[in-house]
Design a protein around this motif. Structure first.
Motif, PDB file in Angstrom:
ATOM      1  N   ARG A  12       0.837  -1.191   0.000  1.00 16.73           N
ATOM      2  CA  ARG A  12       0.000   0.000   0.000  1.00 16.73           C
ATOM      3  C   ARG A  12       0.873   1.242   0.000  1.00 16.73           C
ATOM      4  O   ARG A  12       1.925   1.274   0.600  1.00 16.73           O
ATOM      5  N   LYS A  14       1.254   3.917   1.676  1.00 15.26           N
ATOM      6  CA  LYS A  14       0.929   4.543   2.939  1.00 15.26           C
ATOM      7  C   LYS A  14       2.174   4.517   3.809  1.00 15.26           C
ATOM      8  O   LYS A  14       2.961   3.582   3.756  1.00 15.26           O
ATOM      9  N   THR A  83       8.314   4.769   4.284  1.00 14.99           N
ATOM     10  CA  THR A  83       7.479   5.305   3.220  1.00 14.99           C
ATOM     11  C   THR A  83       7.730   4.535   1.922  1.00 14.99           C
ATOM     12  O   THR A  83       8.865   4.447   1.464  1.00 14.99           O
TER      13      THR A  83
END
Length: 89
Positions: A12, A14, A83
């Motif tokens: 993801r 995120k 990240t």
């Protein structure tokens, strides 16, 4: 003519934080970190002892990762940010 290679991080898109991660001395090994949402290639930031452009090099176990660069000192008790990144080469 030039070639273009796009490499996308898996998972993801995120940010994830690890509040219990620790590094003893100047090392590339991070322990006491949950690797559940982490993937190789994620950028690692959030602490002054992390060198610029440091990424996850490998996930060694469910609680240990290896960084692409050694830290400049110990890390404990400070959240580290992971990240996902997209590479455009």
């Amino acid at each position: 003519m030039s070639d273009r290679l796009n490499i996308l991080a898996t998972g993801r898109m995120k940010e994830f934080y690890a509040s219990s991660a620790s590094v003893s001395g100047s090392s590339a090994t991070v322990t006491s970190v949950s690797t559940t949402n982490l993937t190789v290639g994620m950028k690692v930031t959030g602490h002054s002892n992390l060198q610029e452009n440091t990424f996850i090099k490998s996930i060694d176990s469910s609680s240990q990762i290896t960084l692409s660069k050694a830290t400049t000192g110990s890390i404990a008790g400070t959240p580290i940010r992971f990240t996902p990144v997209n590479y455009d080469v």
